[in-house]
Design an enzyme around this catalytic site. Structure first.
Site, PDB file in Angstrom:
ATOM      1  N   GLN A 132      42.529  40.215  35.980  1.00 43.15           N
ATOM      2  CA  GLN A 132      42.051  39.619  37.225  1.00 43.15           C
ATOM      3  C   GLN A 132      43.066  39.806  38.349  1.00 43.15           C
ATOM      4  O   GLN A 132      42.773  39.514  39.507  1.00 43.15           O
ATOM      5  CB  GLN A 132      41.806  38.117  37.027  1.00 43.15           C
ATOM      6  CG  GLN A 132      40.770  37.793  35.968  1.00 43.15           C
ATOM      7  CD  GLN A 132      40.763  36.319  35.643  1.00 43.15           C
ATOM      8  OE1 GLN A 132      40.212  35.506  36.387  1.00 43.15           O
ATOM      9  NE2 GLN A 132      41.379  35.947  34.530  1.00 43.15           N
ATOM     10  N   HIS A 159      39.073  42.389  39.767  1.00 47.74           N
ATOM     11  CA  HIS A 159      38.957  41.919  41.152  1.00 47.74           C
ATOM     12  C   HIS A 159      39.559  42.892  42.157  1.00 47.74           C
ATOM     13  O   HIS A 159      39.812  42.514  43.301  1.00 47.74           O
ATOM     14  CB  HIS A 159      39.608  40.540  41.289  1.00 47.74           C
ATOM     15  CG  HIS A 159      38.934  39.480  40.477  1.00 47.74           C
ATOM     16  ND1 HIS A 159      39.569  38.336  40.046  1.00 47.74           N
ATOM     17  CD2 HIS A 159      37.652  39.411  40.006  1.00 47.74           C
ATOM     18  CE1 HIS A 159      38.714  37.603  39.351  1.00 47.74           C
ATOM     19  NE2 HIS A 159      37.543  38.235  39.310  1.00 47.74           N
ATOM     20  N   CYS A 167      37.760  50.623  55.304  1.00 52.00           N
ATOM     21  CA  CYS A 167      37.041  50.092  56.451  1.00 52.00           C
ATOM     22  C   CYS A 167      35.594  49.837  56.061  1.00 52.00           C
ATOM     23  O   CYS A 167      35.166  50.150  54.948  1.00 52.00           O
ATOM     24  CB  CYS A 167      37.129  51.060  57.632  1.00 52.00           C
ATOM     25  SG  CYS A 167      36.027  52.495  57.493  1.00 52.00           S
ATOM     26  N   CYS A 229      37.123  56.746  61.507  1.00 50.22           N
ATOM     27  CA  CYS A 229      35.972  56.317  62.318  1.00 50.22           C
ATOM     28  C   CYS A 229      36.123  56.798  63.759  1.00 50.22           C
ATOM     29  O   CYS A 229      35.143  57.234  64.381  1.00 50.22           O
ATOM     30  CB  CYS A 229      35.838  54.796  62.284  1.00 50.22           C
ATOM     31  SG  CYS A 229      35.121  54.136  60.759  1.00 50.22           S
ATOM     32  N   LEU A 299      49.245  27.835  29.267  1.00 48.64           N
ATOM     33  CA  LEU A 299      49.827  26.513  29.386  1.00 48.64           C
ATOM     34  C   LEU A 299      49.032  25.713  30.395  1.00 48.64           C
ATOM     35  O   LEU A 299      49.009  26.036  31.581  1.00 48.64           O
ATOM     36  CB  LEU A 299      51.293  26.624  29.827  1.00 48.64           C
ATOM     37  CG  LEU A 299      52.098  25.320  29.844  1.00 48.64           C
ATOM     38  CD1 LEU A 299      52.163  24.717  28.445  1.00 48.64           C
ATOM     39  CD2 LEU A 299      53.500  25.580  30.378  1.00 48.64           C
ATOM     40  N   GLY A 300      48.332  24.690  29.923  1.00 49.09           N
ATOM     41  CA  GLY A 300      47.525  23.868  30.816  1.00 49.09           C
ATOM     42  C   GLY A 300      46.040  24.027  30.558  1.00 49.09           C
ATOM     43  O   GLY A 300      45.604  24.909  29.805  1.00 49.09           O
TER      44      GLY A 300
END
Length: 356
Positions: A132, A159, A167, A229, A299-300
């Site tokens: 990710q 991701h 652009c 562009c 952890l958590g």
């Protein structure tokens, strides 16, 4: 599949706080269990922001599963791409923060966990890794032994990446070049960035490569035009990094490949992530639907806590992953041995709790 703002159900956060005094696994016990899980091979891996903390890149959430920055306000895809003056202001806000925050990400180096996973990939224990993270550190850990094509085939950036910009008409620019454009069109901000570096000031940097600055106006920040562009006869300052913003859809080919990587594996190992983002959580659900063994190292609290079929070890990856690789691969391969003595350990300053 659109990426929504990550959440962990309150019931999970509350349960985690109540069970915080439960017996803990030792690093030796954890390394042995994880090695047993990896030993049969063909393991798919999903990583999250916690993997990059030892490289100095801050995670969004701490060990209690809550945002470390309570004032965090993400920019949504529709806001960034809005052609109106309001959208232009959002792009100014994003690009000034990303301009200042990109350098720490670009200069970051892989840590021991990146190299441990690289060794498992190098020896084909892990045929596919899904991350990710948008920092490119998994790629840096394998850069000496794999070609760019091998990395593209064996690693999936779910991701996207910070290291390219495109652009609204699809013209792609590498980020270093775009960073130079930002410096040239914003000399006052270049001077500000140089002063921060000279004085040793380090604004809080998020894992997506943007910074948090309070009380700073960005009304004069100039987003450069796309030169391609311009050559095609149009003015276009709508530019974004090649990462997935909240509210943006993951490309169909990425979504399909992520499912295929899970399907073709025999088991799934997840580390350094709360799975709060559904784009990753759905891959866990896919593995469970296929009755694949799942082991999680974090952890958590996570969104997967309490799910049947998910085994979890409460520990930071940096404490155990080197020993896991030694248990799985032994010490006969010189390249693996070099990887196992490589990696920085340079976590960011604490904010009252340790990132994970």
């Amino acid at each position: 599949m659109r990426v929504s703002v990550p959440t962990i159900p309150q019931a999970i956060l509350s349960a985690a706080e109540l069970s915080s005094n439960a017996a803990k696994t030792t690093p030796a016990e954890a390394a042995q269990r994880i090695a047993e899980f990896f030993s049969p091979g063909n393991v798919a891996v999903i990583t999250g922001a916690g993997v990059s903390v030892d490289s100095g890149i801050r995670a969004y959430r701490g060990v209690k599963g809550r945002y470390l920055n309570p004032n965090y306000k993400p920019i949504f895809y529709h806001e960034l791409m809005d052609p109106s003056p309001k959208g232009f202001a959002y792009r100014q806000r994003y690009w000034y923060a990303s301009y200042l925050g990109y350098l720490p990400v670009r200069e970051a180096l892989p840590n021991p966990t990146h190299y441990a996973l690289a060794a498992l990939q190098y020896k084909d224990v892990v045929p596919n890794l899904i991350t990710q993270n948008v920092d490119g550190l998994h790629h840096k850990a394998l850069a000496k032994v794999w070609t760019k094509r091998q990395m593209e085939e064996r690693m999936l950036e779910l991701h996207g990446t910070l290291h390219n910009v495109h652009c609204s008409h699809g013209h792609v620019t590498d980020r270093d070049t775009f960073q130079d454009w930002l410096s040239a069109t914003n000399p006052q901000w270049k001077a500000f960035a140089d002063n921060l570096e000279a004085t040793g000031q380090k604004p809080r940097t998020n894992p997506d490569g943007d910074v948090v600055l309070e009380g700073v106006s960005y009304d004069d920040f100039v987003v450069p035009e796309c030169p391609t562009c311009l050559m095609e006869g149009r003015h276009n300052r709508t530019q974004k990094p090649e990462l997935i913003f909240f509210g943006e859809s993951i490309r169909p080919e990425v979504r399909t490949r992520s499912y295929e990587d899970i399907t073709s594996s025999s088991r799934l190992f997840i580390l350094g992530t709360t799975l709060a983002t559904f784009s990753a959580f759905r891959l866990l659900k896919h593995a469970l639907d296929l009755h694949k063994p799942v082991l999680m190292l974090n952890l958590g609290p996570t969104r997967a806590d309490g799910l049947s079929g998910v085994e979890k070890i409460e520990m930071e990856s940096g404490e155990v992953m080197r020993e896991v690789v030694r248990n799985v691969l032994g010490s006969d391969d010189a390249t693996v041995n070099e990887m196992l003595v490589s990696g920085v350990i340079k976590p960011p300053p604490e904010d009252g709790e340790i990132d994970s």
